[in-house]
Design a protein around this motif. Structure first.
Motif, PDB file in Angstrom:
ATOM      1  N   LYS A  59       0.827  -1.198   0.000  1.00  0.00           N
ATOM      2  CA  LYS A  59       0.000   0.000   0.000  1.00  0.00           C
ATOM      3  C   LYS A  59       0.866   1.254   0.000  1.00  0.00           C
ATOM      4  CE  LYS A  59      -4.607   1.047   1.445  1.00  0.00           C
ATOM      5  NZ  LYS A  59      -5.742   0.570   2.219  1.00  0.00           N
ATOM      6  N   TYR A  60       0.870   1.953  -1.139  1.00  0.00           N
ATOM      7  CA  TYR A  60       1.691   3.151  -1.288  1.00  0.00           C
ATOM      8  C   TYR A  60       0.851   4.422  -1.157  1.00  0.00           C
ATOM      9  CZ  TYR A  60       5.872   0.709  -2.992  1.00  0.00           C
ATOM     10  OH  TYR A  60       6.997  -0.060  -3.092  1.00  0.00           O
ATOM     11  N   PHE A  61       1.502   5.465  -0.644  1.00  0.00           N
ATOM     12  CA  PHE A  61       0.925   6.808  -0.583  1.00  0.00           C
ATOM     13  C   PHE A  61       2.019   7.776  -1.016  1.00  0.00           C
ATOM     14  CE2 PHE A  61      -1.067   4.148   2.559  1.00  0.00           C
ATOM     15  CZ  PHE A  61      -2.423   4.391   2.413  1.00  0.00           C
ATOM     16  N   LEU A  62       1.584   8.933  -1.525  1.00  0.00           N
ATOM     17  CA  LEU A  62       2.549   9.928  -1.980  1.00  0.00           C
ATOM     18  C   LEU A  62       2.285  11.262  -1.301  1.00  0.00           C
ATOM     19  CD1 LEU A  62       4.890  10.285  -4.053  1.00  0.00           C
ATOM     20  CD2 LEU A  62       3.183  11.259  -5.613  1.00  0.00           C
ATOM     21  N   ALA A  63       3.346  11.827  -0.740  1.00  0.00           N
ATOM     22  CA  ALA A  63       3.263  13.191  -0.207  1.00  0.00           C
ATOM     23  C   ALA A  63       3.892  14.129  -1.236  1.00  0.00           C
ATOM     24  CB  ALA A  63       3.973  13.297   1.120  1.00  0.00           C
ATOM     25  N   LYS A  64       3.097  15.059  -1.760  1.00  0.00           N
ATOM     26  CA  LYS A  64       3.581  16.022  -2.729  1.00  0.00           C
ATOM     27  C   LYS A  64       4.020  17.290  -2.007  1.00  0.00           C
ATOM     28  CE  LYS A  64       0.396  14.265  -6.228  1.00  0.00           C
ATOM     29  NZ  LYS A  64      -0.738  14.579  -7.138  1.00  0.00           N
ATOM     30  N   VAL A  65       5.223  17.728  -2.267  1.00  0.00           N
ATOM     31  CA  VAL A  65       5.798  18.856  -1.537  1.00  0.00           C
ATOM     32  C   VAL A  65       5.524  20.155  -2.282  1.00  0.00           C
ATOM     33  CG1 VAL A  65       7.885  19.819  -0.507  1.00  0.00           C
ATOM     34  CG2 VAL A  65       7.617  17.324  -0.682  1.00  0.00           C
ATOM     35  N   GLN A  66       4.932  21.108  -1.557  1.00  0.00           N
ATOM     36  CA  GLN A  66       4.684  22.429  -2.158  1.00  0.00           C
ATOM     37  C   GLN A  66       5.539  23.480  -1.478  1.00  0.00           C
ATOM     38  OE1 GLN A  66       0.518  23.330  -2.017  1.00  0.00           O
ATOM     39  NE2 GLN A  66       0.078  22.146  -3.882  1.00  0.00           N
TER      40      GLN A  66
END
Length: 417
Positions: free
Chosen positions: A410-417
């Motif tokens: 189970k993968y999740f992605l944190a997108k950096v702003q």
């Protein structure tokens, strides 16, 4: 085997206006043929690829393909397959779409023995009087009303603008027949009425001896009866800006055993023998997914090139091994575009806060701490067990992403702003 028999074997023909006459023509000479493409979106999609693949087969057999981009008809709106009137787009949007689609088509067909034209070039020169006198008189209203595309819209309503679309498409065929010696139009199954109108117009203006033909492709359904060509995220676009080559590759690789041979026949240029050998492998060793791999390789190569195939398979191998640290930020964007995601700032963040942000990964800090202690959390490819650990988004992937895995898959992605 002639090309029409080959297309039949591949399940690529729905209807023809005169199959016997077409076969006879193809036995006599190489011809010019065309497919129309509607520029109402910035990219063509997998549904467009079926008739375009037929055009490519003809090109490979020495015939001359022509693509008509509907810069004129697109401004009017094709009612085919639509339950309501299309929203008309501004001319500048159309111009941009035409440029992008032209680039995609050139990649598919090359620059030699192939031509792209825009029907705006001739339709825009028609004045109302000429349109009504020269063409309108040749289209009986009772016949036009019986066309499936119009009949299906009568109850809901159809504007005069969209009602005249079939006349404009017929003018396209007539113009191409006259000016570029195009004798065959290929289109989707819902285009048969429009294509027939073009053949009839040519016969009315030039005589029944004029050799003009139409061929349509079938609606492609999966074994479960659903329409092929949609994913959970929407249409399968051919432009890499809207769907990465990796996702495109994965779409074909993930096709079911019951569908893969049908798709190999329609979308690839493999020989009958190669496809039959793959069919046998599906029957004997389905777990190896050799047919799916070959399907994904061949279609991705046709649309995006061999380098895209190599890149997609490299990303797949890295993800299978779990060693995501090898990925570049560009590869991360492609590989994880469809996984659940959160947005974080560039500031350092406690791992427990990261895992519980928006409740997407962990529902509570207690559960987050428990999963950390149990070794169930991996950040950027490294297992994290310290509940007090601080995560720095700048550590990996050019500071653009943080990849979180809970459990094995189970993968999740944190997108950096």
């Amino acid at each position: 085997m002639n090309i029409i028999d080959d297309l039949k074997w591949r399940g690529s023909i729905n209807q023809t206006t005169d199959e016997t006459g077409l076969i006879h023509l193809l036995q006599q000479k190489k011809i010019s043929l065309y497919v129309g493409v509607d520029p109402t979106a910035k990219s063509i999609h997998i549904g467009n690829l079926i008739p375009l693949t037929i055009l490519k087969r003809f090109q490979n057999d020495g015939h001359r393909p022509v693509i008509v981009i509907g810069g004129g008809t697109g401004m009017i709106g094709d009612p085919s397959g639509k339950a309501a009137e299309r929203q008309l787009l501004p001319p500048d949007v159309f111009d941009e779409n035409v440029k992008r689609i032209t680039k995609q088509l050139t990649r598919l067909f090359g620059k030699d023995g192939f031509e792209i034209v825009n029907n705006y070039d001739w339709l825009s020169k028609l004045n109302l009087i000429s349109f009504l006198r020269d063409f309108g008189k040749l289209f009986p209203i009772n016949v036009m009303l019986k066309r499936d595309v119009v009949a299906s819209r009568l109850e809901a309503g159809i504007s005069f603008t969209e009602f005249t679309y079939q006349i404009l498409q017929a003018i396209d065929f007539y113009t191409l027949f006259n000016e570029k010696k195009v004798q065959l139009q290929v289109g989707g199954g819902d285009q048969y009425g429009n294509i027939s109108s073009g053949v009839e117009l040519i016969h009315k203006l030039l005589g029944p001896q004029a050799q003009a033909f139409g061929l349509t492709v079938p609606l492609l359904l999966k074994s479960d009866g659903t329409k092929f060509g949609k994913s959970a995220g929407g249409a399968i676009w051919l432009d890499p800006e809207f769907l990465s080559p990796y996702e495109f590759y994965q779409f074909f690789y993930n096709q079911a055993d019951d569908d893969v041979i049908k798709l190999l026949k329609i979308f690839t240029f493999l020989s009958h023998e190669e496809i039959e050998n793959l069919a046998e492998k599906v029957r004997i060793e389905p777990g190896k997914r050799e047919a799916q791999t070959r399907l994904a390789q061949e279609v991705t190569k046709f649309v995006h090139g061999q380098a895209a195939v190599d890149e997609a398979e490299k990303i797949s191998q890295i993800l299978f091994s779990g060693d995501v640290q090898q990925l570049t930020s560009t590869q991360v964007a492609a590989a994880f575009s469809a996984v659940p995601s959160i947005t974080i700032t560039t500031e350092k963040i406690a791992v427990v806060d990261l895992l519980t942000q928006d409740g997407l990964i962990e529902k509570s800090k207690r559960q987050a701490r428990e999963d950390l202690k149990n070794g169930a959390i991996t950040i950027n490819g490294q297992k994290v067990t310290e509940v007090e650990k601080i995560i720095d988004p700048a550590d990996k992937f050019d500071g653009k992403f943080v990849i979180i895995r809970r459990g094995k898959k189970k993968y999740f992605l944190a997108k950096v702003q």
